[in-house]
Design a protein around this motif. Sequence first.
Motif, PDB file in Angstrom:
ATOM      1  N   SER A  74      48.340 -66.009  30.183  1.00 12.83           N
ATOM      2  CA  SER A  74      46.884 -66.029  30.234  1.00 12.83           C
ATOM      3  C   SER A  74      46.393 -65.131  31.355  1.00 12.83           C
ATOM      4  O   SER A  74      47.028 -65.032  32.413  1.00 12.83           O
ATOM      5  N   VAL A  75      45.248 -64.502  31.145  1.00 14.88           N
ATOM      6  CA  VAL A  75      44.631 -63.660  32.165  1.00 14.88           C
ATOM      7  C   VAL A  75      43.197 -64.129  32.382  1.00 14.88           C
ATOM      8  O   VAL A  75      42.458 -64.359  31.428  1.00 14.88           O
ATOM      9  N   LEU A  76      42.816 -64.291  33.647  1.00 12.22           N
ATOM     10  CA  LEU A  76      41.442 -64.636  33.998  1.00 12.22           C
ATOM     11  C   LEU A  76      40.710 -63.345  34.336  1.00 12.22           C
ATOM     12  O   LEU A  76      40.966 -62.722  35.372  1.00 12.22           O
ATOM     13  N   VAL A  77      39.807 -62.936  33.457  1.00 11.91           N
ATOM     14  CA  VAL A  77      39.051 -61.705  33.647  1.00 11.91           C
ATOM     15  C   VAL A  77      37.905 -61.987  34.627  1.00 11.91           C
ATOM     16  O   VAL A  77      37.078 -62.866  34.402  1.00 11.91           O
ATOM     17  N   GLN A  78      37.872 -61.221  35.704  1.00  9.17           N
ATOM     18  CA  GLN A  78      36.899 -61.468  36.755  1.00  9.17           C
ATOM     19  C   GLN A  78      35.521 -60.895  36.425  1.00  9.17           C
ATOM     20  O   GLN A  78      34.510 -61.364  36.960  1.00  9.17           O
ATOM     21  N   ALA A  79      35.459 -59.878  35.554  1.00  8.18           N
ATOM     22  CA  ALA A  79      34.177 -59.290  35.167  1.00  8.18           C
ATOM     23  C   ALA A  79      34.315 -58.589  33.828  1.00  8.18           C
ATOM     24  O   ALA A  79      35.338 -57.965  33.552  1.00  8.18           O
ATOM     25  N   VAL A  80      33.279 -58.692  32.996  1.00  7.18           N
ATOM     26  CA  VAL A  80      33.186 -57.975  31.728  1.00  7.18           C
ATOM     27  C   VAL A  80      31.916 -57.142  31.802  1.00  7.18           C
ATOM     28  O   VAL A  80      30.805 -57.677  31.760  1.00  7.18           O
ATOM     29  N   LEU A  81      32.064 -55.834  31.932  1.00  3.70           N
ATOM     30  CA  LEU A  81      30.938 -54.937  32.156  1.00  3.70           C
ATOM     31  C   LEU A  81      30.818 -53.996  30.964  1.00  3.70           C
ATOM     32  O   LEU A  81      31.613 -53.076  30.796  1.00  3.70           O
ATOM     33  N   VAL A  82      29.821 -54.264  30.121  1.00 10.43           N
ATOM     34  CA  VAL A  82      29.615 -53.464  28.914  1.00 10.43           C
ATOM     35  C   VAL A  82      28.767 -52.247  29.279  1.00 10.43           C
ATOM     36  O   VAL A  82      27.636 -52.375  29.763  1.00 10.43           O
ATOM     37  N   THR A  83      29.323 -51.068  29.041  1.00 15.52           N
ATOM     38  CA  THR A  83      28.674 -49.831  29.468  1.00 15.52           C
ATOM     39  C   THR A  83      29.187 -48.664  28.639  1.00 15.52           C
ATOM     40  O   THR A  83      30.314 -48.698  28.147  1.00 15.52           O
ATOM     41  N   GLY A  84      28.348 -47.647  28.520  1.00 14.98           N
ATOM     42  CA  GLY A  84      28.778 -46.424  27.866  1.00 14.98           C
ATOM     43  C   GLY A  84      29.399 -45.424  28.812  1.00 14.98           C
ATOM     44  O   GLY A  84      29.897 -44.375  28.382  1.00 14.98           O
ATOM     45  N   ASP A  85      29.382 -45.729  30.106  1.00 25.38           N
ATOM     46  CA  ASP A  85      29.944 -44.819  31.110  1.00 25.38           C
ATOM     47  C   ASP A  85      30.872 -45.609  32.013  1.00 25.38           C
ATOM     48  O   ASP A  85      30.477 -46.159  33.038  1.00 25.38           O
ATOM     49  N   ARG A  86      32.131 -45.684  31.641  1.00 28.37           N
ATOM     50  CA  ARG A  86      33.103 -46.512  32.349  1.00 28.37           C
ATOM     51  C   ARG A  86      33.254 -46.073  33.804  1.00 28.37           C
ATOM     52  O   ARG A  86      33.258 -46.905  34.717  1.00 28.37           O
ATOM     53  N   ARG A  87      33.399 -44.778  34.009  1.00 28.86           N
ATOM     54  CA  ARG A  87      33.675 -44.315  35.368  1.00 28.86           C
ATOM     55  C   ARG A  87      32.493 -44.561  36.297  1.00 28.86           C
ATOM     56  O   ARG A  87      32.683 -45.026  37.418  1.00 28.86           O
ATOM     57  N   ALA A  88      31.302 -44.264  35.853  1.00 26.41           N
ATOM     58  CA  ALA A  88      30.135 -44.470  36.715  1.00 26.41           C
ATOM     59  C   ALA A  88      29.990 -45.947  37.075  1.00 26.41           C
ATOM     60  O   ALA A  88      29.673 -46.293  38.222  1.00 26.41           O
ATOM     61  N   THR A  89      30.236 -46.816  36.118  1.00 27.36           N
ATOM     62  CA  THR A  89      30.141 -48.262  36.394  1.00 27.36           C
ATOM     63  C   THR A  89      31.217 -48.692  37.372  1.00 27.36           C
ATOM     64  O   THR A  89      30.950 -49.461  38.304  1.00 27.36           O
ATOM     65  N   ALA A  90      32.435 -48.218  37.183  1.00 24.33           N
ATOM     66  CA  ALA A  90      33.523 -48.569  38.101  1.00 24.33           C
ATOM     67  C   ALA A  90      33.238 -48.056  39.505  1.00 24.33           C
ATOM     68  O   ALA A  90      33.502 -48.754  40.496  1.00 24.33           O
ATOM     69  N   GLU A  91      32.717 -46.858  39.617  1.00 26.08           N
ATOM     70  CA  GLU A  91      32.391 -46.305  40.934  1.00 26.08           C
ATOM     71  C   GLU A  91      31.320 -47.140  41.624  1.00 26.08           C
ATOM     72  O   GLU A  91      31.392 -47.389  42.837  1.00 26.08           O
ATOM     73  N   GLN A  92      30.334 -47.593  40.861  1.00 26.69           N
ATOM     74  CA  GLN A  92      29.268 -48.414  41.437  1.00 26.69           C
ATOM     75  C   GLN A  92      29.806 -49.760  41.912  1.00 26.69           C
ATOM     76  O   GLN A  92      29.478 -50.222  43.011  1.00 26.69           O
ATOM     77  N   VAL A  93      30.652 -50.396  41.092  1.00 22.22           N
ATOM     78  CA  VAL A  93      31.212 -51.696  41.475  1.00 22.22           C
ATOM     79  C   VAL A  93      32.095 -51.548  42.708  1.00 22.22           C
ATOM     80  O   VAL A  93      32.047 -52.372  43.635  1.00 22.22           O
TER      81      VAL A  93
END
Length: 312
Positions: free
Chosen positions: A232-251
């Motif tokens: 089992s894996v506990l996912v800490q965040a589910v971030l739906v976005t069309g721009d994966r890199r920009a969202t990851a950089e912001q987080v």
Amino acid sequence: MRDFRFGFNFLDVPERDEFVARCRRAESLGYDTVLLPDHLGGPAPFPALVAAADATERLRVGTLVLNVCFWNPHLLAREVVTADRVTGGRLELGLGAGHMKWEFDAAGLPWEPFGARVERMERTIEELGRLFAGSGYEQRRAAAEEFGLAEAKPVQRHGFDGSGPPLLVGGTGERVLRVAARHADIVAYGGAVQIKGRPPGTFRICTAEEADERVRFVRGLLGERAGEVEFSVLVQAVLVTGDRRATAEQVAAERLPMMTAEELLESPFVLIGTHEQIAGQLVERRERYGFSYVTAHGPYMEALGPVIERLR
């Protein structure tokens, strides 16, 4: 390869109508399990689990995870047996060693070293197994009969060597994972790593390479049991976005400065992208790590819903 299962947890204590609506919404989205943590200020696990089962038709219910240091094994066994029986055998029991020092302080409980807490967890698992099997407590049974009490056993015969509900053991550290490999039906990887030199409960998210190492470690310990145990894996965040890199950089910049955007994009404990991309990530991570039981924190229940539909 195992089919996917999906769970979500409650971090808050909503009033009855909202609680029921949320459970039924999860069931309609295709979730398999409602899960409850065990933190002061959060919901009391067992009453909420019974309510969740009562509100739904098929959802299983479980703890992710109980802090064993809060529980006496005999009193915990009573809670588990009751919940398993009144939910019709829909309970999954998740146990952990506890990691929030402030909760121990607030509850007036001693804050033991981590190794001692893990040893307590294993003793609790072994004691629960004896209690569920009804072995070794003749004095207890005699006292129960004297007062007209019926000593009930769990409905399920899966975990605890066939004497109780499925047992989940959750954690990231080596000592907890050793206990999980010896006893658990479900090994739950939480993905939170204590930051060295910071107060207990100060975490970062586990990287993909660290997850690889943890999974290899457990598989090596499981031996012949490897094919029987669910990961089992506990996912800490589910971030739906069309721009994966920009969202990851912001987080990374705003919330996790100790991690790079690339590490977040690769970590199995974070899902970032469109619904289609996230579905692909879960398939790839099931192949890579064996993570087939996916749990998201409650605030991300809706975000993960369309992904579940794509993976059925």
